[in-house]
Scaffold this motif. Structure first.
Motif, mmCIF file in Angstrom:
data_model
loop_
_atom_site.group_PDB
_atom_site.id
_atom_site.type_symbol
_atom_site.label_atom_id
_atom_site.label_comp_id
_atom_site.label_asym_id
_atom_site.label_seq_id
_atom_site.Cartn_x
_atom_site.Cartn_y
_atom_site.Cartn_z
ATOM 1 N N VAL A 303 0.838 -1.201 0.000
ATOM 2 C CA VAL A 303 0.000 0.000 0.000
ATOM 3 C C VAL A 303 0.875 1.254 0.000
ATOM 4 N N VAL A 304 1.864 1.253 0.877
ATOM 5 C CA VAL A 304 2.721 2.443 1.013
ATOM 6 C C VAL A 304 3.478 2.705 -0.290
ATOM 7 N N ASN A 305 3.962 1.636 -0.901
ATOM 8 C CA ASN A 305 4.708 1.815 -2.153
ATOM 9 C C ASN A 305 3.826 2.403 -3.257
ATOM 10 N N ALA A 306 2.625 1.838 -3.413
ATOM 11 C CA ALA A 306 1.727 2.322 -4.477
ATOM 12 C C ALA A 306 1.319 3.766 -4.217
ATOM 13 N N ALA A 307 0.979 4.066 -2.960
ATOM 14 C CA ALA A 307 0.556 5.434 -2.622
ATOM 15 C C ALA A 307 1.696 6.412 -2.886
ATOM 16 N N ASN A 308 2.903 6.013 -2.528
ATOM 17 C CA ASN A 308 4.063 6.896 -2.734
ATOM 18 C C ASN A 308 4.284 7.181 -4.217
ATOM 19 N N GLU A 309 4.223 6.133 -5.044
ATOM 20 C CA GLU A 309 4.463 6.346 -6.485
ATOM 21 C C GLU A 309 3.372 7.228 -7.104
ATOM 22 N N ALA A 310 2.115 7.005 -6.684
ATOM 23 C CA ALA A 310 1.017 7.823 -7.232
ATOM 24 C C ALA A 310 1.142 9.278 -6.750
ATOM 25 N N ALA A 311 1.518 9.447 -5.485
ATOM 26 C CA ALA A 311 1.637 10.805 -4.932
ATOM 27 C C ALA A 311 2.813 11.546 -5.576
ATOM 28 N N ILE A 312 3.905 10.830 -5.817
ATOM 29 C CA ILE A 312 5.062 11.469 -6.470
ATOM 30 C C ILE A 312 4.658 11.948 -7.872
ATOM 31 N N GLU A 313 3.872 11.119 -8.562
ATOM 32 C CA GLU A 313 3.408 11.519 -9.899
ATOM 33 C C GLU A 313 2.617 12.829 -9.811
ATOM 34 N N LYS A 314 1.756 12.915 -8.795
ATOM 35 C CA LYS A 314 0.957 14.145 -8.636
ATOM 36 C C LYS A 314 1.866 15.333 -8.288
ATOM 37 N N SER A 326 3.416 12.807 1.756
ATOM 38 C CA SER A 326 3.284 12.024 3.001
ATOM 39 C C SER A 326 1.815 11.902 3.405
ATOM 40 N N LYS A 327 1.056 13.000 3.226
ATOM 41 C CA LYS A 327 -0.378 12.953 3.602
ATOM 42 C C LYS A 327 -1.103 11.891 2.789
ATOM 43 N N ASP A 328 -0.826 11.837 1.491
ATOM 44 C CA ASP A 328 -1.464 10.833 0.630
ATOM 45 C C ASP A 328 -1.106 9.416 1.088
ATOM 46 N N ILE A 329 0.152 9.229 1.457
ATOM 47 C CA ILE A 329 0.586 7.892 1.904
ATOM 48 C C ILE A 329 -0.171 7.497 3.175
ATOM 49 N N ILE A 330 -0.249 8.431 4.116
ATOM 50 C CA ILE A 330 -0.915 8.127 5.396
ATOM 51 C C ILE A 330 -2.411 7.860 5.164
ATOM 52 N N ARG A 331 -3.025 8.663 4.290
ATOM 53 C CA ARG A 331 -4.448 8.481 3.948
ATOM 54 C C ARG A 331 -4.680 7.072 3.382
ATOM 55 N N ALA A 332 -3.838 6.657 2.462
ATOM 56 C CA ALA A 332 -3.981 5.330 1.844
ATOM 57 C C ALA A 332 -3.714 4.226 2.878
ATOM 58 N N PHE A 333 -2.736 4.469 3.729
ATOM 59 C CA PHE A 333 -2.369 3.468 4.754
ATOM 60 C C PHE A 333 -3.540 3.241 5.717
ATOM 61 N N GLU A 334 -4.256 4.334 6.032
ATOM 62 C CA GLU A 334 -5.395 4.197 6.941
ATOM 63 C C GLU A 334 -6.577 3.507 6.259
ATOM 64 N N LYS A 335 -6.730 3.755 4.962
ATOM 65 C CA LYS A 335 -7.889 3.175 4.251
ATOM 66 C C LYS A 335 -7.684 1.689 3.920
ATOM 67 N N PHE A 336 -6.482 1.350 3.457
ATOM 68 C CA PHE A 336 -6.253 -0.035 2.991
ATOM 69 C C PHE A 336 -5.507 -0.807 4.080
#
Ligand SMILES: NC(=O)C1=CN([C@@H]2O[C@H](COP(=O)(O)OP(=O)(O)OC[C@H]3O[C@@H](n4cnc5c(N)ncnc54)[C@H](OP(=O)(O)O)[C@@H]3O)[C@@H](O)[C@H]2O)C=CC1
Ligand SMILES: CC(=O)[C@@H](O)[C@H](O)COP(=O)(O)O
Ligand SMILES: [Mn+2]
Length: 361
Positions: A303-314, A326-336
């Motif tokens: 989850v953290v890896n995917a969120a990080n790559e998507a957030a970096i793209e943004k 970091s916020k996007d990563i934490i948001r994804a980590f809490e959801k998944f």
């Protein structure tokens, strides 16, 4: 050897080391840097090359050129070399790691995202780590009981910035790494401290498994990147691995386990004078908030890896500010919160998390 990611920072260093040891290069794989690839073809004379895009094939000075991610997997299967150096960047490196393992080839692994996302399904015995901290840990490890493994972080490009200014930091700002010269993505990961989080997971998968597996891992900042790893042994001793910031030493061991020649000059402690250590704090590196939970369930690295790559793209597309990664990563980590039960599930989670971070679900 088969070299994946030959035109990148690790790839270029790997070819320097391969030349020094007279290791022949059977396959070169790269993305879009055809100019550098053509120079590498001239110097290393590979039998086959693979590039990212079909449209670039005519630009490559070689008679056997293939393109695309499926071609990488086919070449790993067909080539006779028993060593695959995986220096691709990002999740796209995972399938080649799995294919190399399936083909019983040794994997010299720089592509840390393979272990971060899929460490639960990778046998560490088939991996020789290239990452400097894990090389350091491997180098220090002895047949003695360990209580803790500690890796060091440089602190990244923003370690001395006013925290209030971080949200407006640009992509160019992230690339001012204090000690290492590396590819764009890992240099962003260093600035967010995601790189060190990934490395804790890597250490966990490499050294935390089995009956004598280590149970505690942590990281601290050492501002000169001269100490890469430390081991606390149960007896109260701590040993540290010191070397100049060059990837050629870890790469040399990954290509050639027996090392009886000099690769780097020694660190001269009198010239160094002093070292500075700092704590990794959540105000500057908010992603550190999830460290404890993530290490408890390291399979959530997918989850953290995917969120990080998507957030970096943004972030690169200027859709979000630096601290939002970091916020996007934490948001994804809490959801998944589900743990992948198979390799197929790792790929499904990766897709779903990317869609979530990009606002598509
Ligand atoms: N650099 C370092 O010192 C360290 C790096 N690592 C890890 O090693 C890995 C590589 O890092 P680094 O060398 O810095 O990264 P770079 O960005 O410098 O290099 C990435 C390589 O992957 C290639 N590539 C990218 N996309 C594709 C694609 N679709 N198909 C084929 N090839 C592709 C690039 O090709 P092209 O450039 O031609 O497009 C390039 O050769 C990362 O996982 C990183 O975290 C770990 C420790 C230290
Ligand atoms: C060279 C290497 O192994 C990198 O992973 C390095 O550690 C990155 O620097 P940071 O310590 O800033 O993350
Ligand atoms: Mn590292």
């Amino acid at each position: 050897m088969i070299l994946l990611g030959s035109t990148g920072s690790i790839g270029v260093n790997t070819l320097i080391v391969a030349k020094k040891f007279g290791i022949s290069v059977e396959v070169l794989v790269c993305g879009k840097n055809i100019k550098l690839l053509n120079e590498q073809i001239k110097e290393h004379n590979p039998k086959v090359v693979v590039i990212a895009d079909k449209e670039d094939i005519s630009l490559v000075n070689h008679s056997r050129v293939y393109s695309g991610s499926e071609a990488i997997l086919e070449i790993i299967e067909d080539a006779s070399s028993s060593l695959v150096v995986n220096a691709l960047v990002g999740f796209l490196g995972l399938a080649p790691t799995l294919k190399a393992i399936e083909c019983n080839k040794k994997v010299a692994l720089a592509n840390k995202e393979s272990l971060v996302a899929c460490g639960a399904f990778i046998d560490p015995k088939q991996i020789q780590p290239i990452d400097s901290e894990h090389f350091g840990l491997w180098y220090l490890l002895q047949d003695r009981p360990v209580s803790k493994m500690i890796i060091t972080a440089s602190g990244g490009a923003f370690r001395d910035w006013d925290i209030k200014k971080l949200q407006n930091a640009t992509l160019a700002d992230t690339q001012n790494h204090p000690n290492w010269s590396m590819g764009q993505k890992i240099t962003i990961d260093s600035a967010t401290m995601v790189n060190k989080m990934f490395e804790l997971l890597e250490a966990r998968w490499l050294f935390g498994e089995g009956t004598n597996g280590v149970s505690e891992f942590d990281a601290i900042i050492e501002t000169k990147s001269l100490i890469h790893a430390l081991i606390d042994f149960k007896d109260g001793s701590t040993t540290a691995h010191l070397a100049h910031a060059s990837m050629q030493l870890p790469i040399a061991y990954a290509l050639n386990q027996k090392m009886d020649e000099n690769i780097l000059s020694h660190v001269d402690l009198l010239k160094v004078g002093s070292l500075e250590f700092r704590e990794i704090t959540t105000d500057r590196y908010p992603v550190w908030e999830i460290k404890k939970e993530l290490l408890k369930n390291p399979a959530r690295g997918a989850v953290v890896n995917a969120a990080n790559e998507a957030a970096i793209e943004k972030f690169i597309n200027k859709e979000i500010g630096f601290m939002d990664i970091s916020k996007d990563i934490i948001r994804a980590f809490e959801k998944f919160t589900q743990l992948p039960k198979s390799i197929e599930e790792v790929f499904l989670i990766d897709e779903e998390v990317r869609a979530f971070v990009k606002g598509k679900i």
